[in-house]
Design a protein around this motif. Structure first.
Motif, mmCIF file in Angstrom:
data_model
loop_
_atom_site.group_PDB
_atom_site.id
_atom_site.type_symbol
_atom_site.label_atom_id
_atom_site.label_comp_id
_atom_site.label_asym_id
_atom_site.label_seq_id
_atom_site.Cartn_x
_atom_site.Cartn_y
_atom_site.Cartn_z
ATOM 1 N N ALA A 184 -7.397 -140.830 -114.433
ATOM 2 C CA ALA A 184 -6.476 -141.961 -114.555
ATOM 3 C C ALA A 184 -6.640 -142.913 -113.374
ATOM 4 O O ALA A 184 -6.940 -142.490 -112.259
ATOM 5 C CB ALA A 184 -5.051 -141.450 -114.630
ATOM 6 N N ILE A 202 -9.515 -140.344 -123.101
ATOM 7 C CA ILE A 202 -8.472 -139.389 -122.713
ATOM 8 C C ILE A 202 -8.423 -139.355 -121.193
ATOM 9 O O ILE A 202 -9.460 -139.175 -120.557
ATOM 10 C CB ILE A 202 -8.779 -137.981 -123.249
ATOM 11 C CG1 ILE A 202 -8.921 -138.009 -124.768
ATOM 12 C CG2 ILE A 202 -7.681 -136.999 -122.833
ATOM 13 C CD1 ILE A 202 -9.370 -136.694 -125.363
ATOM 14 N N THR A 203 -7.244 -139.547 -120.615
ATOM 15 C CA THR A 203 -7.170 -139.548 -119.156
ATOM 16 C C THR A 203 -6.326 -138.393 -118.652
ATOM 17 O O THR A 203 -5.310 -138.042 -119.241
ATOM 18 C CB THR A 203 -6.569 -140.865 -118.625
ATOM 19 O OG1 THR A 203 -5.399 -141.165 -119.372
ATOM 20 C CG2 THR A 203 -7.545 -141.996 -118.731
ATOM 21 N N PHE A 204 -6.792 -137.811 -117.547
ATOM 22 C CA PHE A 204 -6.019 -136.827 -116.806
ATOM 23 C C PHE A 204 -5.952 -137.298 -115.359
ATOM 24 O O PHE A 204 -6.813 -138.048 -114.917
ATOM 25 C CB PHE A 204 -6.667 -135.443 -116.906
ATOM 26 C CG PHE A 204 -6.467 -134.780 -118.237
ATOM 27 C CD1 PHE A 204 -5.225 -134.309 -118.596
ATOM 28 C CD2 PHE A 204 -7.505 -134.657 -119.138
ATOM 29 C CE1 PHE A 204 -5.013 -133.706 -119.825
ATOM 30 C CE2 PHE A 204 -7.312 -134.064 -120.381
ATOM 31 C CZ PHE A 204 -6.054 -133.586 -120.721
ATOM 32 N N PRO A 205 -4.931 -136.840 -114.613
ATOM 33 C CA PRO A 205 -4.743 -137.398 -113.269
ATOM 34 C C PRO A 205 -5.910 -137.151 -112.309
ATOM 35 O O PRO A 205 -6.193 -137.981 -111.467
ATOM 36 C CB PRO A 205 -3.480 -136.703 -112.766
ATOM 37 C CG PRO A 205 -2.786 -136.226 -113.983
ATOM 38 C CD PRO A 205 -3.853 -135.931 -114.992
ATOM 39 N N GLU A 209 -9.271 -131.883 -113.404
ATOM 40 C CA GLU A 209 -8.684 -131.666 -114.730
ATOM 41 C C GLU A 209 -9.613 -132.193 -115.820
ATOM 42 O O GLU A 209 -9.737 -131.601 -116.883
ATOM 43 C CB GLU A 209 -7.309 -132.329 -114.812
ATOM 44 C CG GLU A 209 -6.230 -131.515 -114.133
ATOM 45 C CD GLU A 209 -4.909 -132.244 -114.064
ATOM 46 O OE1 GLU A 209 -3.877 -131.610 -114.276
ATOM 47 O OE2 GLU A 209 -4.895 -133.453 -113.773
ATOM 48 N N GLN A 212 -12.348 -129.695 -116.285
ATOM 49 C CA GLN A 212 -11.778 -128.535 -116.983
ATOM 50 C C GLN A 212 -11.671 -128.829 -118.481
ATOM 51 O O GLN A 212 -12.061 -128.017 -119.312
ATOM 52 C CB GLN A 212 -10.404 -128.220 -116.392
ATOM 53 C CG GLN A 212 -9.702 -127.039 -117.009
ATOM 54 C CD GLN A 212 -10.034 -125.750 -116.297
ATOM 55 O OE1 GLN A 212 -11.023 -125.681 -115.569
ATOM 56 N NE2 GLN A 212 -9.236 -124.725 -116.502
ATOM 57 N N ALA A 213 -11.143 -130.005 -118.795
ATOM 58 C CA ALA A 213 -10.979 -130.384 -120.201
ATOM 59 C C ALA A 213 -12.341 -130.493 -120.892
ATOM 60 O O ALA A 213 -12.491 -130.137 -122.059
ATOM 61 C CB ALA A 213 -10.221 -131.704 -120.303
ATOM 62 N N GLN A 216 -13.506 -127.098 -121.663
ATOM 63 C CA GLN A 216 -12.743 -126.471 -122.746
ATOM 64 C C GLN A 216 -12.930 -127.181 -124.075
ATOM 65 O O GLN A 216 -12.253 -126.895 -125.045
ATOM 66 C CB GLN A 216 -11.260 -126.416 -122.347
ATOM 67 C CG GLN A 216 -11.027 -125.469 -121.177
ATOM 68 C CD GLN A 216 -9.611 -125.476 -120.675
ATOM 69 O OE1 GLN A 216 -8.844 -126.393 -120.993
ATOM 70 N NE2 GLN A 216 -9.238 -124.486 -119.886
ATOM 71 N N ARG A 218 -12.376 -130.374 -124.970
ATOM 72 C CA ARG A 218 -11.431 -131.388 -125.435
ATOM 73 C C ARG A 218 -12.090 -132.746 -125.587
ATOM 74 O O ARG A 218 -11.509 -133.659 -126.157
ATOM 75 C CB ARG A 218 -10.261 -131.494 -124.462
ATOM 76 C CG ARG A 218 -9.382 -130.267 -124.453
ATOM 77 C CD ARG A 218 -8.038 -130.546 -123.880
ATOM 78 N NE ARG A 218 -7.230 -129.346 -123.843
ATOM 79 C CZ ARG A 218 -6.521 -128.889 -124.875
ATOM 80 N NH1 ARG A 218 -6.501 -129.559 -126.002
ATOM 81 N NH2 ARG A 218 -5.824 -127.780 -124.760
#
Lengths: 307, 215
Positions: A184, A202-205, A209, A212-213, A216, A218
């Motif tokens: 993000a 798709i955003t993660f902070p 993360e 990791q996504a 996995q 995503r």
């Protein structure tokens, strides 16, 4: 038997400590640490300035008299400038360039790294605490009003990383209709929207993360700055970094504002190491160990506004 | 820079995601809460203990932690939901503890004589809870349940950061990154959240006036 056991245990323990502190892979084959063995050869081959070249720049002459090149940088930037806790040597692309520049001026690769942060870089140059700044320092016109930039010495920019098991993603066009991760509030997220509006962002902070996504499943790709991705790939061996960035973020060597003689001096040196292939070698031994594809063409000196 | 009007579609999508999240999480939370309250007032000790443990567990750990756990932790043990489902699960499971506590205070307001009357008539535990206690309990806590729902709406704003969903807040973050007009954008989004909350409080207010039991 007992001795062998405890020795193995010691080796395992030191490997574990090494893995935690430097996050570099522990192997017995040697040379796994980027810039370790190769750096010295690089320095051996790198040029030394003639007396006339030194005389043309008072700053260079002063550095030579002092016998030490003082660089504003960091010791915590994997592949660019990171201190090896075992050898004490700072390794990476920026660190190698710093030592080569020191050898060019002094004849010996004598450097001192003063810890800089993105907020203190300009000040360190302005008050002459450091001679140069080599720290993923993006050339911008606003910064160029306060300090001088030699270079650009490297062009970074947003690039794509995938898992090593993923195939068929090499450029932004391949991301059409795919799920793509970005941290993000990074420029990578924005640039992706411009070059591939049909990707689902798709955003993660945090970067961690996002990785990791990605692991996995995503999303199929992860977009961030090229050198950050390369650093991430040091920590996570499942990651593959695709060669060429799709935006431009040119890094410059910061010098004191208005010191045109020293700027020309550094630029001449950059041209020399580019022409002799030393630049490419430094890249291959550091960033190139984690970024797929051949070494990029070195950037043209003075090709960026502000440089 | 694109003109501001071009971002209206993004905001509409974000608003829709926020509404969908709120509605779905509400359903999940309400369902769990009713079961939890039944557990907490049931005569069976293990069920009571479970109900108490659930409420304490979810009230004492922040929602963001739950979201990160559901998004990144569960796949490590082989359980993976899509991001929207994960967001709903996290917000729903978390809010359920608050709904349950609110409902329980409603249950406590039902006079003990009602329970004894139900038992005297020969009703089962489940029957007296479902037909006598719960309806009265619900009617006395409509307004507080509305407040908890407003809290749930506000909590969905965390799914952007925790579960990677592009809800209203995340849209605001992204658009602001491009146009850097934080005051306009975040005040605008704040007003949207305010209007949604107003909708919830108006509905619960009207329901409360209709259903309230004057004792």
């Amino acid at each position: 038997m007992r001795l062998v056991f405890s020795r193995n245990w010691l080796i395992a323990a030191s490997c574990a400590i090494l893995a935690v502190t430097t996050a570099s892979a522990c192997s017995n084959s040697g040379g796994a640490v980027p810039g370790g063995q190769g750096a010295s050869q690089l320095i051996d081959k790198s040029p030394v300035a003639t007396d006339e070249e030194i005389a043309a720049s008072p700053t260079a002459a002063a550095i030579k008299r002092r016998g030490q090149l003082v660089i504003g940088s960091t010791k915590e930037n994997p592949l660019l400038s990171q201190q090896n806790p075992i050898t004490g040597l700072t390794e990476g692309f920026d660190a190698d360039l710093g030592r080569m520049l020191a050898k060019y001026i002094i004849g010996q690769p004598n450097t001192t790294i003063i810890n800089a942060t993105p907020t203190t870089r300009e000040t360190l140059l302005q008050n002459e605490t450091v001679d140069t700044v080599l720290y993923t320092y993006s050339i911008t016109p606003a910064r160029a009003e306060k300090i001088g930039f030699a270079g650009p010495y490297f062009v970074s920019g947003p690039a794509i990383a995938t898992l090593k098991t993923t195939n068929g993603i090499t450029k932004p066009a391949d991301l059409k209709g795919k799920k793509v991760l970005a941290a993000a509030n990074t420029t990578g997220a924005n640039v992706l929207k411009q070059v591939q509006p049909d990707a689902e962002l798709i955003t993660f902070p945090t970067s961690q993360e996002c990785i990791q996504a990605l692991e996995q499943g995503r999303a199929e790709a992860y977009v961030n700055d090229l050198t950050i991705l390369a650093s991430n790939a040091v920590l996570n061996t499942k990651l593959k970094v695709i060669g060429t960035p799709f935006g431009k973020d040119p890094y410059g060597i910061g010098i004191k504002h208005g010191d045109t003689a020293f700027k020309k001096f550094v630029n001449d040196w950059l041209k020399k190491i580019q022409a002799s292939g030393l630049w490419q070698q430094a890249y291959q031994e550091t960033l190139g160990t984690k970024i797929e594809g051949p070494a990029p063409a070195p950037p043209e000196i003075g090709s960026v506004p502000g440089s | 820079m694109r003109p501001f009007s071009e971002y209206l579609g993004d905001f509409a999508n974000g608003l829709l995601v926020t509404i969908e999240l709120t509605a779905s999480s509400f359903l999940v939370a309400a369902l769990i809460a009713v079961v939890l309250v039944a557990f907490r007032v049931s005569p069976i000790r293990p069920l009571r203990l479970f109900g108490t443990a659930y409420v304490h567990l979810f009230q004492n750990i922040p929602l963001l932690v739950w979201l990160v756990f559901l998004v990144f932790g569960l796949p490590e043990i082989g359980v993976k939901f899509d991001l929207f489902t994960t967001g709903v699960l996290g917000t729903g499971l978390y809010s359920a503890s608050y709904y349950a506590e609110t409902l329980r205070s409603g249950v406590n307001s039902v006079p003990l004589g009602q329970v004894e009357a139900a038992r005297a008539l020969g009703m089962s535990v489940a029957g007296s809870f479902g037909s006598i206690i719960l309806p009265q309990a619900l009617r006395s806590v409509v307004q507080p349940l509305g407040n908890v729902t407003i809290g749930l709406l506000m909590n969905t704003a965390l799914t952007g950061a925790g579960a990677g969903l592009v809800d209203l807040t995340e849209v605001a973050n992204r658009v602001n990154l491009e146009v850097t007009q934080p005051v306009v954008i975040f005040v605008g989004v704040g007003v949207m959240y305010g209007l949604l909350a107003l909708g919830i409080s108006t509905t619960s207010g009207a329901l409360a006036r209709k259903l309230v039991i004057h004792r």
